[in-house]
Design a protein around this motif. Structure first.
Motif, PDB file in Angstrom:
ATOM      1  N   GLY A  41      -3.880  -3.914   5.824  1.00  0.00           N
ATOM      2  CA  GLY A  41      -3.680  -3.832   7.264  1.00  0.00           C
ATOM      3  C   GLY A  41      -4.205  -5.041   8.016  1.00  0.00           C
ATOM      4  O   GLY A  41      -4.371  -4.981   9.227  1.00  0.00           O
ATOM      5  N   SER A  43      -7.094  -5.966   7.952  1.00  0.00           N
ATOM      6  CA  SER A  43      -8.343  -5.463   8.526  1.00  0.00           C
ATOM      7  C   SER A  43      -9.446  -6.507   8.500  1.00  0.00           C
ATOM      8  O   SER A  43     -10.320  -6.504   9.365  1.00  0.00           O
ATOM      9  N   TYR A  94     -11.672  -0.856   8.358  1.00  0.00           N
ATOM     10  CA  TYR A  94     -10.471  -0.288   7.742  1.00  0.00           C
ATOM     11  C   TYR A  94     -10.145   1.085   8.320  1.00  0.00           C
ATOM     12  O   TYR A  94      -8.978   1.382   8.613  1.00  0.00           O
ATOM     13  N   ARG A  97      -8.776   0.472  11.747  1.00  0.00           N
ATOM     14  CA  ARG A  97      -7.453  -0.182  11.729  1.00  0.00           C
ATOM     15  C   ARG A  97      -6.355   0.819  11.403  1.00  0.00           C
ATOM     16  O   ARG A  97      -5.272   0.803  12.015  1.00  0.00           O
ATOM     17  N   TYR A  98      -6.604   1.706  10.435  1.00  0.00           N
ATOM     18  CA  TYR A  98      -5.559   2.631  10.014  1.00  0.00           C
ATOM     19  C   TYR A  98      -5.473   3.868  10.893  1.00  0.00           C
ATOM     20  O   TYR A  98      -4.577   4.693  10.710  1.00  0.00           O
ATOM     21  N   ASP A 102      -0.048   1.697  15.351  1.00  0.00           N
ATOM     22  CA  ASP A 102       0.997   1.122  14.504  1.00  0.00           C
ATOM     23  C   ASP A 102       0.886   1.533  13.046  1.00  0.00           C
ATOM     24  O   ASP A 102       1.790   1.275  12.254  1.00  0.00           O
ATOM     25  N   LYS A 103      -0.231   2.180  12.664  1.00  0.00           N
ATOM     26  CA  LYS A 103      -0.393   2.598  11.275  1.00  0.00           C
ATOM     27  C   LYS A 103      -0.046   4.071  11.062  1.00  0.00           C
ATOM     28  O   LYS A 103       0.132   4.503   9.940  1.00  0.00           O
ATOM     29  N   TRP A 105      -1.703   6.915  11.297  1.00  0.00           N
ATOM     30  CA  TRP A 105      -2.720   7.929  11.041  1.00  0.00           C
ATOM     31  C   TRP A 105      -3.446   8.209  12.352  1.00  0.00           C
ATOM     32  O   TRP A 105      -3.611   7.325  13.190  1.00  0.00           O
TER      33      TRP A 105
END
Length: 206
Positions: A41, A43, A94, A97-98, A102-103, A105
């Motif tokens: 990602g 990250s 991480y 970020r997730y 846009d990811k 979650w």
């Protein structure tokens, strides 16, 4: 050097010339290349704590070894390295970020991470430090810090609680020394470690 030459020349070096300093710009090139490493990602959950002065290095060794211990040729050789780089991973980078839109979650559940990519990615970045050091004519070594010593290292250098000490890289100009007994082991070839299409299936030449 050509890339293949760098890869083949890289060795884990455990003895250094303590009288020969590593120029700062060389260390900075190692770090500039480290951040070109991939990260999940993007990250970029890594930090590198660089220790170059005698006082800084002494503080590291004081935090990681027993005072007044018996002389150890392996450790004495590494202690002579003029540069130490502590490789730190940042799990929260991480998880945050997730959880971003846009990811996809919506939480920071660590169960989504059966593999701790924050440590994996920091390890890959560390390898780029090792390869760049080789390209610059330096010797280098990646080594771990005993887990019972991590707290002392954190305290000595003000490392935040949300950073993990993945390992350390020593760098300097190598001096000759005895070969590691581990080198007597056979280096597995690409063909030996490859499984084609299904585990246990060796590739056949066309």
């Amino acid at each position: 050097m050509e890339f293949t030459e760098v890869v083949r020349a890289r060795r884990m070096v455990r003895r250094y010339d303590s009288e020969r300093a590593v120029p700062r710009e060389v260390v900075e090139r190692c770090l500039d290349n480290a951040v070109r490493s991939p990260s999940a990602g993007f990250s970029q959950g890594w930090d590198f704590l660089v220790l170059t002065t005698a006082a800084e290095r002494d503080a590291f060794w004081a935090a990681t070894t027993e005072p007044g211990g018996t002389s150890d040729p392996w450790l004495d050789g590494i202690r002579a390295a003029p540069v130490l780089v502590l490789c730190l991973s940042h799990k929260d980078a991480y998880l945050d970020r997730y959880a971003a839109p846009d990811k996809g979650w919506t939480d920071r559940d660590e169960a989504r991470w059966p593999v701790p990519y924050w440590d994996v990615d920091t390890g890959m970045a560390s390898l780029l430090i090792l390869l760049t050091a080789t390209d610059e004519g330096l010797g280098s070594l990646f080594f771990g810090v005993p887990p019972e010593r991590h707290a002392a290292v954190r305290e000595a250098f003000g490392i935040p609680a949300n950073r993990s000490l993945v390992g350390a890289v020593s760098m300097g100009y190598a001096v000759p020394g005895p070969r590691s007994p581990s080198l007597r082991r056979h280096r597995r070839t690409g063909r030996e470690v490859a499984h084609w299409g299904r585990f246990g299936v060796a590739g056949e030449e066309a």
